[in-house]
Enzyme design. Sequence first.
Site, PDB file in Angstrom:
ATOM      1  N   GLY A 188       0.821  -1.205   0.000  1.00 23.94           N
ATOM      2  CA  GLY A 188       0.000   0.000   0.000  1.00 23.94           C
ATOM      3  C   GLY A 188       0.853   1.252   0.000  1.00 23.94           C
ATOM      4  N   CYS A 189       0.244   2.352  -0.458  1.00 25.47           N
ATOM      5  CA  CYS A 189       0.917   3.659  -0.404  1.00 25.47           C
ATOM      6  C   CYS A 189      -0.123   4.684   0.036  1.00 25.47           C
ATOM      7  CB  CYS A 189       1.561   4.001  -1.748  1.00 25.47           C
ATOM      8  SG  CYS A 189       0.382   4.129  -3.106  1.00 25.47           S
ATOM      9  N   GLN A 190      -0.030   5.914  -0.425  1.00 23.77           N
ATOM     10  CA  GLN A 190      -0.978   6.935   0.011  1.00 23.77           C
ATOM     11  C   GLN A 190      -2.315   6.811  -0.725  1.00 23.77           C
ATOM     12  OE1 GLN A 190      -0.387   8.753   2.588  1.00 23.77           O
ATOM     13  NE2 GLN A 190      -1.856  10.411   2.533  1.00 23.77           N
TER      14      GLN A 190
END
Length: 154
Positions: A84-86
Amino acid sequence: MGSIGSSGAEVVTIDVQEAKDLIKSGYGYMDVRTVEEFKRGYVDAEKIYNIPYMFNIPEGRVKNPDFLKEVESTCNKEDHIIVGCQSGVRSLYAVADLQNVGYKHLSNMGGGYLAWTEKHFPVVKPEDADQKKPEVVEQKKPEDVEQKKSQAEL
């Protein structure tokens, strides 16, 4: 530009609800945001790794040249990991890169941390827990400190 991932392996994108269930069942969570973003809050997972896919430099964002090496030193190619990221863009590229070097059980968390927090899923915010960390204080710009001084004098 063509399709993401030259090996032809499709990146599997799951929503945050599915990601949350898989994390609960023991999947690892790899947060590929910058350390600064990570420090502001991250997904509450038992097995969590913060390995930035990109760095912020004055000229903009650059890819972390050691990303694959750092992942290889932390995770096994057989591990089940949610990435995951932003917002879900960097994680998509990160999963494609990792699949190209043989990682088999990766899922991209669609919507990223923003979608996770919109659902009010559990997060950890180290800055809230410890405001006395010196690096947090050092990040303040000199003008912030000046403003505080002048306000204190009023």
